[in-house]
Write a protein that holds these residues in place. Structure first.
Motif, PDB file in Angstrom:
ATOM      1  N   GLU A 197       1.123  -0.986   0.004  1.00 36.43           N
ATOM      2  CA  GLU A 197       0.244   0.334   0.041  1.00 36.43           C
ATOM      3  C   GLU A 197       1.244   1.399  -0.224  1.00 36.43           C
ATOM      4  O   GLU A 197       1.040   2.080  -0.768  1.00 36.43           O
ATOM      5  CB  GLU A 197      -1.057   0.103   1.357  1.00 36.43           C
ATOM      6  CG  GLU A 197      -1.955   1.136   1.776  1.00 36.43           C
ATOM      7  CD  GLU A 197      -2.856   1.309   0.135  1.00 36.43           C
ATOM      8  OE1 GLU A 197      -3.031   2.816  -0.419  1.00 36.43           O
ATOM      9  OE2 GLU A 197      -3.538   0.132  -0.783  1.00 36.43           O
ATOM     10  N   ARG A 248       2.041   1.814  -3.684  1.00 38.20           N
ATOM     11  CA  ARG A 248       1.259   1.976  -4.525  1.00 38.20           C
ATOM     12  C   ARG A 248       0.364   3.649  -4.358  1.00 38.20           C
ATOM     13  O   ARG A 248       0.176   4.474  -5.608  1.00 38.20           O
ATOM     14  CB  ARG A 248      -0.407   1.100  -4.137  1.00 38.20           C
ATOM     15  CG  ARG A 248      -1.280   1.902  -5.045  1.00 38.20           C
ATOM     16  CD  ARG A 248      -2.843   1.220  -4.826  1.00 38.20           C
ATOM     17  NE  ARG A 248      -2.038  -0.833  -4.574  1.00 38.20           N
ATOM     18  CZ  ARG A 248      -1.966  -1.052  -5.795  1.00 38.20           C
ATOM     19  NH1 ARG A 248      -2.345  -0.799  -7.078  1.00 38.20           N
ATOM     20  NH2 ARG A 248      -2.006  -2.659  -5.851  1.00 38.20           N
ATOM     21  N   GLN A 249       0.815   3.765  -2.870  1.00 35.64           N
ATOM     22  CA  GLN A 249       0.572   5.246  -2.449  1.00 35.64           C
ATOM     23  C   GLN A 249       1.868   6.614  -3.294  1.00 35.64           C
ATOM     24  O   GLN A 249       1.608   7.778  -4.000  1.00 35.64           O
ATOM     25  CB  GLN A 249       0.109   6.047  -1.456  1.00 35.64           C
ATOM     26  CG  GLN A 249      -0.561   5.280   0.173  1.00 35.64           C
ATOM     27  CD  GLN A 249      -0.661   5.420   0.944  1.00 35.64           C
ATOM     28  OE1 GLN A 249       0.005   6.123   1.842  1.00 35.64           O
ATOM     29  NE2 GLN A 249      -1.092   4.631   1.825  1.00 35.64           N
ATOM     30  N   ILE A 272       0.771   6.928  -6.527  1.00 33.44           N
ATOM     31  CA  ILE A 272       0.080   6.870  -7.215  1.00 33.44           C
ATOM     32  C   ILE A 272       0.692   8.950  -7.109  1.00 33.44           C
ATOM     33  O   ILE A 272       0.240   9.925  -8.468  1.00 33.44           O
ATOM     34  CB  ILE A 272      -1.530   7.378  -6.621  1.00 33.44           C
ATOM     35  CG1 ILE A 272      -1.958   5.836  -6.828  1.00 33.44           C
ATOM     36  CG2 ILE A 272      -1.989   8.593  -6.613  1.00 33.44           C
ATOM     37  CD1 ILE A 272      -2.695   5.365  -5.620  1.00 33.44           C
ATOM     38  N   ARG A 282      -6.484  14.724 -14.351  1.00 33.66           N
ATOM     39  CA  ARG A 282      -5.950  13.225 -14.098  1.00 33.66           C
ATOM     40  C   ARG A 282      -5.771  13.375 -12.790  1.00 33.66           C
ATOM     41  O   ARG A 282      -5.552  12.363 -11.688  1.00 33.66           O
ATOM     42  CB  ARG A 282      -5.844  11.984 -15.167  1.00 33.66           C
ATOM     43  CG  ARG A 282      -6.829  11.829 -16.200  1.00 33.66           C
ATOM     44  CD  ARG A 282      -5.816  11.086 -17.075  1.00 33.66           C
ATOM     45  NE  ARG A 282      -6.420  10.665 -18.327  1.00 33.66           N
ATOM     46  CZ  ARG A 282      -6.272   9.784 -19.326  1.00 33.66           C
ATOM     47  NH1 ARG A 282      -4.973   9.231 -19.269  1.00 33.66           N
ATOM     48  NH2 ARG A 282      -7.021   9.485 -20.374  1.00 33.66           N
ATOM     49  N   ALA A 340      -7.433  14.074  -9.548  1.00 37.85           N
ATOM     50  CA  ALA A 340      -7.969  13.022  -9.356  1.00 37.85           C
ATOM     51  C   ALA A 340      -6.967  12.860  -8.311  1.00 37.85           C
ATOM     52  O   ALA A 340      -8.112  11.294  -7.092  1.00 37.85           O
ATOM     53  CB  ALA A 340      -8.633  12.372 -10.909  1.00 37.85           C
ATOM     54  N   LEU A 341      -5.364  12.296  -8.653  1.00 43.11           N
ATOM     55  CA  LEU A 341      -5.073  11.144  -8.131  1.00 43.11           C
ATOM     56  C   LEU A 341      -5.132  12.360  -6.903  1.00 43.11           C
ATOM     57  O   LEU A 341      -4.260  11.474  -5.791  1.00 43.11           O
ATOM     58  CB  LEU A 341      -4.257  10.633  -9.133  1.00 43.11           C
ATOM     59  CG  LEU A 341      -4.230  10.283 -10.220  1.00 43.11           C
ATOM     60  CD1 LEU A 341      -2.800  10.156 -11.332  1.00 43.11           C
ATOM     61  CD2 LEU A 341      -4.926   8.883  -9.421  1.00 43.11           C
ATOM     62  N   LEU A 380      -5.856  13.882  -4.945  1.00 46.88           N
ATOM     63  CA  LEU A 380      -7.594  14.199  -4.074  1.00 46.88           C
ATOM     64  C   LEU A 380      -7.286  13.107  -3.473  1.00 46.88           C
ATOM     65  O   LEU A 380      -7.549  12.785  -1.844  1.00 46.88           O
ATOM     66  CB  LEU A 380      -8.779  14.471  -4.354  1.00 46.88           C
ATOM     67  CG  LEU A 380      -9.015  15.897  -4.871  1.00 46.88           C
ATOM     68  CD1 LEU A 380     -10.329  16.251  -6.031  1.00 46.88           C
ATOM     69  CD2 LEU A 380      -8.981  16.960  -3.980  1.00 46.88           C
ATOM     70  N   LYS A 381      -6.569  11.783  -4.177  1.00 47.27           N
ATOM     71  CA  LYS A 381      -6.513  10.358  -3.250  1.00 47.27           C
ATOM     72  C   LYS A 381      -5.506   9.868  -2.630  1.00 47.27           C
ATOM     73  O   LYS A 381      -5.784   9.190  -1.847  1.00 47.27           O
ATOM     74  CB  LYS A 381      -6.648   9.251  -4.631  1.00 47.27           C
ATOM     75  CG  LYS A 381      -7.939   9.065  -5.075  1.00 47.27           C
ATOM     76  CD  LYS A 381      -7.273   8.266  -6.067  1.00 47.27           C
ATOM     77  CE  LYS A 381      -8.617   7.571  -7.451  1.00 47.27           C
ATOM     78  NZ  LYS A 381      -7.731   6.670  -8.625  1.00 47.27           N
ATOM     79  N   LEU A 382      -4.969  10.925  -2.096  1.00 45.94           N
ATOM     80  CA  LEU A 382      -4.221  10.909  -1.133  1.00 45.94           C
ATOM     81  C   LEU A 382      -3.962  11.741  -0.051  1.00 45.94           C
ATOM     82  O   LEU A 382      -3.049  12.137   0.809  1.00 45.94           O
ATOM     83  CB  LEU A 382      -2.347  11.269  -1.748  1.00 45.94           C
ATOM     84  CG  LEU A 382      -2.359  10.857  -2.456  1.00 45.94           C
ATOM     85  CD1 LEU A 382      -1.676  11.409  -3.573  1.00 45.94           C
ATOM     86  CD2 LEU A 382      -1.643   9.482  -2.676  1.00 45.94           C
ATOM     87  N   LYS A 383      -5.518  12.323   0.086  1.00 47.99           N
ATOM     88  CA  LYS A 383      -5.464  13.180   1.515  1.00 47.99           C
ATOM     89  C   LYS A 383      -5.243  12.188   2.668  1.00 47.99           C
ATOM     90  O   LYS A 383      -5.421  13.347   3.194  1.00 47.99           O
ATOM     91  CB  LYS A 383      -6.973  14.150   1.626  1.00 47.99           C
ATOM     92  CG  LYS A 383      -8.084  13.158   1.223  1.00 47.99           C
ATOM     93  CD  LYS A 383      -9.549  13.902   0.411  1.00 47.99           C
ATOM     94  CE  LYS A 383     -10.681  12.289   1.831  1.00 47.99           C
ATOM     95  NZ  LYS A 383     -11.795  12.973   0.831  1.00 47.99           N
ATOM     96  N   THR A 438      -3.113   9.798   3.660  1.00 53.04           N
ATOM     97  CA  THR A 438      -1.577   9.601   2.885  1.00 53.04           C
ATOM     98  C   THR A 438      -0.796  10.723   4.213  1.00 53.04           C
ATOM     99  O   THR A 438      -0.952  11.046   3.814  1.00 53.04           O
ATOM    100  CB  THR A 438      -1.936   8.637   1.932  1.00 53.04           C
ATOM    101  OG1 THR A 438      -1.397   9.594   0.829  1.00 53.04           O
ATOM    102  CG2 THR A 438      -3.090   7.885   1.111  1.00 53.04           C
TER     103      THR A 438
END
Length: 392
Positions: free
Chosen positions: A105, A108-109, A112, A127, A130-131, A133-136, A138
């Motif tokens: 994991e 993967r972070q 990203i 794009r 979007a990526l 924002l997925k890390l907020k 982490t």
């Protein structure tokens, strides 16, 4: 005298044997690991040592093909491709990592985050957003928010930029009030262009709520009052700058004087600017006062003003203005000499009359709230270069 016992004689050889065995095991492990690496890996290292980067990259790509488990090499190659401007190859490298199902994991972070930077470099902003924002939630949250803040500023999406400053303040325990206030000012400026004055005033109030020392918001508020011919209120608004940061008063000196003139209180306006000049010496204040006194009272009082200020704060810019004042009343036979000296001084002062970004050093003849070179907010001093001791 140290006494030895018989058991000590047995311990020393034992320690020696154990050390020898440990060394043998380490060497065997190292040889085993080295033999497991593809030959292309060592060829790549050799190319790097010989500064043949292109060949090294190709060799490492072969390693990745032979051994897909070389995760760190994937990251290294992807970052190298991005720095070299080969963004498509960087995207493919990092996208391959993101899509792997066996990736840890934390890796993967990281993949990203790297892929988001690739998309930013390529200009594929949706794009990238979007990526990021997925890390907020982490370990890359702070770095991702920093990139999002830059992204939203470039897109002039000021509401989203304000939201990011709030998030950054929470996770970093650092104030972002200055940036937030400027974003609200940008929103206000956009509303003004559409003649939405009430909405603009609301944003300016939000700017001052975020940062009570936001001089820019105060100047803009005074401008709105002035545009509505509410000159008394405009004067009161601009004068509030003295409590926020008096160094910015010269930026509104002409506006203040004009507002006083509109309500037939010119003498009061001149007296106020003279008071500011005494308390907060400024070449821009001198210029405004020089022009109005020359117009109203003639060359001699204007010359006296500049001379007195030059004696108090000697600068080449002040000398240039003094020569201009002297030239106005000089006898015809002396004007040629004064003009020659003034021309020489003026040539020297051209670079001194600039505003300068304290962040990157970019110089400009006009004042900026947002540096056009480094994009820093409020990095320009409201004083001229010479006044700040910057003569380069």
């Amino acid at each position: 005298m140290i006494e030895f016992e018989l058991w000590m004689l047995l311990v020393f050889p034992l320690f020696f044997v154990m050390g020898w065995l440990a060394a043998r095991i380490d060497i065997k492990q190292l040889l085993s690991e080295s033999s497991a690496l593809p030959r292309s890996y060592f060829e790549g290292l050799n190319f790097l040592l010989n500064e043949e980067q292109d060949k090294a990259i190709e060799a490492f790509i072969e390693v990745v093909k032979v051994d897909p488990q070389t995760i760190e090499l994937h990251f290294a190659l992807g970052s190298l491709f991005r720095r070299r401007g080969e963004v498509d190859r960087a995207i493919r490298m990092h996208l391959n990592l993101v899509e792997r199902t066996d990736l840890e994991e934390n890796k993967r972070q990281q993949a990203i985050f790297e892929l988001a930077q690739d998309y930013l470099k390529a200009g594929i902003l949706d794009r990238a957003e979007a990526l990021l924002l997925k890390l907020k939630a982490t370990q890359y949250a702070k770095a991702a928010l920093d990139l999002l803040l830059d992204l939203y500023q470039k897109e002039k999406d000021w509401l989203k930029a304000i939201d990011i400053t709030h998030r950054l303040s929470l996770i970093s325990n650092q104030p972002y009030n200055q940036q937030s206030a400027n974003f609200y000012c940008e929103l206000a400026a956009a509303e003004i262009t559409q003649n939405k004055i009430d909405a603009a005033r609301a944003h300016l109030e939000q700017a001052l709520a975020a940062n009570p020392h936001a001089v820019r918001a105060t100047i803009m508020s005074g401008d709105l009052d002035n545009a509505e011919e509410n000159y008394t209120q405009a004067i009161a608004t601009w004068q509030h700058i003295e409590q926020q940061n008096p160094q910015y008063l010269p930026l509104v000196a002409e506006r203040l004087l004009h507002a006083y003139e509109q309500i037939n209180r010119t003498e009061e306006g001149i007296a106020k600017l003279q008071q500011y000049l005494k308390l907060y010496p400024s070449l821009d204040l001198v210029n405004v006062l020089f022009a109005i006194i020359l117009q109203r009272d003639g060359a001699e009082p204007a010359y006296t003003l500049v001379r007195d200020e030059l004696q108090r704060n000697p600068t080449l810019l002040g000398l240039d203005k003094l020569l201009e004042a002297r030239l106005l009343e000089a006898p015809a036979e002396h004007r040629a000499d004064i003009e020659m000296v003034k021309k020489l001084v003026h040539q020297r002062t051209r670079s001194l009359a600039m505003y300068r970004c304290v962040n990157c050093g970019f110089k400009a003849r006009q004042f900026y709230w947002h540096c056009p070179a480094c994009y820093g907010w409020e990095t320009y001093s409201p004083r001229r270069s010479e006044e700040n001791g910057l003569t380069v």
